[in-house]
Design a protein around this motif. Sequence first.
Motif, short mmCIF file in Angstrom:
data_model
loop_
_atom_site.label_atom_id
_atom_site.label_comp_id
_atom_site.label_asym_id
_atom_site.label_seq_id
_atom_site.Cartn_x
_atom_site.Cartn_y
_atom_site.Cartn_z
N PRO A 40 0.83 -1.21 0.14
CA PRO A 40 0.06 0.04 0.04
C PRO A 40 0.81 1.34 0.03
CG PRO A 40 -0.92 -1.64 1.55
CD PRO A 40 0.44 -2.04 1.14
N LEU A 41 1.92 1.16 0.41
CA LEU A 41 2.64 2.53 0.81
C LEU A 41 3.42 2.72 -0.62
CD1 LEU A 41 3.54 4.42 2.92
CD2 LEU A 41 5.77 3.10 3.25
N ILE A 42 3.89 1.62 -1.47
CA ILE A 42 4.35 1.73 -2.75
C ILE A 42 3.31 2.36 -3.54
CG2 ILE A 42 5.32 0.55 -4.69
CD1 ILE A 42 6.62 -1.32 -2.70
N THR A 43 2.26 1.77 -3.70
CA THR A 43 1.06 2.15 -4.37
C THR A 43 0.57 3.71 -4.22
OG1 THR A 43 -0.07 0.14 -4.23
CG2 THR A 43 -1.47 1.85 -4.86
N GLU A 44 0.73 4.09 -2.88
CA GLU A 44 0.56 5.53 -2.65
C GLU A 44 1.72 6.39 -3.04
OE1 GLU A 44 -0.06 8.05 1.73
OE2 GLU A 44 -0.15 5.97 1.68
N LEU A 45 2.75 6.03 -3.15
CA LEU A 45 3.95 6.64 -3.62
C LEU A 45 3.97 6.91 -5.03
CD1 LEU A 45 6.70 8.17 -3.18
CD2 LEU A 45 7.79 5.73 -3.41
N LEU A 46 3.55 5.74 -5.66
CA LEU A 46 3.53 5.92 -7.28
C LEU A 46 2.33 6.87 -7.55
CD1 LEU A 46 4.21 1.99 -8.06
CD2 LEU A 46 5.68 4.20 -8.29
N LYS A 47 1.07 6.68 -6.89
CA LYS A 47 0.04 7.50 -7.39
C LYS A 47 0.02 8.70 -7.01
CE LYS A 47 -5.10 7.80 -6.43
NZ LYS A 47 -6.28 7.26 -5.58
N GLU A 48 0.77 9.37 -6.08
CA GLU A 48 0.97 10.42 -5.89
C GLU A 48 1.99 11.31 -6.68
OE1 GLU A 48 2.50 11.09 -1.75
OE2 GLU A 48 0.34 10.35 -0.79
N ASN A 49 2.64 10.40 -7.57
CA ASN A 49 3.62 11.03 -8.53
C ASN A 49 3.33 10.78 -10.11
OD1 ASN A 49 6.29 12.09 -6.99
ND2 ASN A 49 5.73 10.67 -5.73
N ASN A 50 1.99 10.17 -10.07
CA ASN A 50 1.33 9.96 -11.40
C ASN A 50 2.11 8.76 -12.28
OD1 ASN A 50 -0.74 11.90 -11.20
ND2 ASN A 50 0.87 13.48 -11.22
N LEU A 51 2.57 7.90 -11.38
CA LEU A 51 3.31 6.85 -12.04
C LEU A 51 2.76 5.45 -11.71
CD1 LEU A 51 6.99 8.14 -10.71
CD2 LEU A 51 5.97 8.12 -13.15
N THR A 52 3.14 4.51 -12.45
CA THR A 52 2.84 3.10 -12.24
C THR A 52 4.34 2.26 -12.14
OG1 THR A 52 2.76 2.31 -14.72
CG2 THR A 52 1.04 3.10 -13.69
N LEU A 53 4.24 1.02 -11.77
CA LEU A 53 5.53 0.34 -11.66
C LEU A 53 6.10 0.23 -12.75
CD1 LEU A 53 4.19 -2.70 -9.49
CD2 LEU A 53 5.80 -0.98 -8.79
N LYS A 54 5.51 0.21 -14.12
CA LYS A 54 6.12 0.01 -15.41
C LYS A 54 6.85 1.43 -15.66
CE LYS A 54 2.27 -2.89 -17.47
NZ LYS A 54 1.45 -3.01 -18.66
N ASP A 55 6.62 2.33 -15.02
CA ASP A 55 7.30 3.63 -15.41
C ASP A 55 8.74 3.62 -14.57
OD1 ASP A 55 5.22 4.86 -16.91
OD2 ASP A 55 4.25 5.32 -15.05
N ILE A 56 8.80 2.70 -13.37
CA ILE A 56 10.18 2.51 -12.94
C ILE A 56 11.35 1.83 -13.96
CG2 ILE A 56 11.16 1.59 -10.82
CD1 ILE A 56 9.12 3.64 -10.44
N ASP A 57 12.62 2.37 -13.89
CA ASP A 57 13.37 1.89 -14.66
C ASP A 57 14.35 0.76 -13.67
OD1 ASP A 57 13.12 3.69 -16.76
OD2 ASP A 57 13.60 5.19 -15.58
N ARG A 58 14.35 1.12 -12.59
CA ARG A 58 15.16 0.14 -11.61
C ARG A 58 14.80 0.09 -10.18
NH1 ARG A 58 21.91 0.78 -11.35
NH2 ARG A 58 21.43 -0.47 -13.38
N PHE A 59 14.60 -0.99 -9.71
CA PHE A 59 14.41 -1.38 -8.24
C PHE A 59 15.55 -1.55 -7.36
CE2 PHE A 59 10.59 -2.56 -10.86
CZ PHE A 59 9.79 -1.71 -10.34
N ALA A 60 15.42 -1.13 -6.24
CA ALA A 60 16.63 -1.16 -5.40
C ALA A 60 16.01 -1.32 -4.00
CB ALA A 60 17.62 0.01 -5.16
N VAL A 61 16.88 -2.21 -3.39
CA VAL A 61 16.57 -2.64 -1.77
C VAL A 61 17.30 -3.01 -0.98
CG1 VAL A 61 16.51 -5.13 -2.80
CG2 VAL A 61 14.84 -4.38 -0.89
N ALA A 62 17.41 -2.45 0.42
CA ALA A 62 18.32 -2.98 1.30
C ALA A 62 18.22 -4.36 1.44
CB ALA A 62 17.74 -2.50 2.71
N GLU A 63 19.68 -4.93 1.36
CA GLU A 63 19.92 -6.27 1.31
C GLU A 63 20.42 -6.88 2.52
OE1 GLU A 63 22.80 -7.05 -1.75
OE2 GLU A 63 24.45 -6.00 -0.83
#
Length: 241
Positions: A40-63
Motif C-alpha cells: 500500500p505504501l508503494i501504491t500511494e507513492l506511485l499514485k501521488e507522483n502519477n506513475l505506475t510500476l511500469k514507469d520505474i527503470d530500476r528497483f533497489a532494496v536494502a539487502e
Amino acid sequence: MKILSITTATNHLNVALNDGDKIVEKNEEDHRNHSEHLDPLITELLKENNLTLKDIDRFAVAEGPGSYTGLRIGITTAKMFASILNKDLVGVSTLAALANGVNDGVIVSELDARNKNFFAGVYRKVNGKLENLVPDGHYHLDDLINKIKELGLPEEVVFVGSPIDKYQDEIEDLLGSDNFKQAAGDNQIHAGEIGKLALNKKAIDPDKMVPKYLRRTQAEIDWHNKTGKAFGPDSDYVEEV
C-alpha cells in the motif's frame, strides 16, 4: 532514471522514488508487520507522483543486515517487481545506506545486535563518494572500536544508526578519546539513500539475490549441530530440522 527503493531492514518501513535530483519518500514508523504495509505504501507513492510500476527503470532494496523477516519481505517484493517487469534490480548494503546520509568524519554505521554486539561497517566520504574502511560485519563492541583505532585517522568518529547513549563511557574508554558523537537527525535508514547508491551499481539477476544477514540464525546453527553439514549460502536447513 526512475528508481524505486525499499527498506524493510528495521521497524522503520521506508520507500522512495529517486528521479535525478528529486527524491520523494514515504515511511511508516514502528510497524513490525511490513508485509501488510509495504505494497500500500508503494501504491500511494506511485499514485501521488502519477506513475505506475511500469514507469520505474530500476528497483533497489536494502539487502542486509537487518531483521531476518523484514529483509526477506523487502527483497522478495523487489525481486518480484524486477522479474515480472523485466527491470533492473540492485541490492544495497543497509549500513552503506545509513552511512551515505552522513557527510563528515569517520562514519560508524551500526545496528545494535544485543549483548554489546553490532552489525557495523566503517565508512568515510571522499569527494562525495562513500568509501568503506571496515567491511560490514557482526562485531562485538570491543572488536569494532579496535578496528576503528587501527585506522589511525584524526577525524571525528560519527556513529549513525542505533543510539549509543548507554555505551558512551565504554566507547570513550576503549577509543581513548571523546572525539565521537551520534549523527544528527533521525538515524533511520532512508530508501532515498539506497536509491542514490543504486544509481551506478551493477544490476543483479533477481533469481540470484539473497539477503546478507552477516550472522547465522539460531535455526541454522541448530540445523548445523544436528546434521553436521556445512553451511551453504542459503541452505535448506529449514526442511531438515
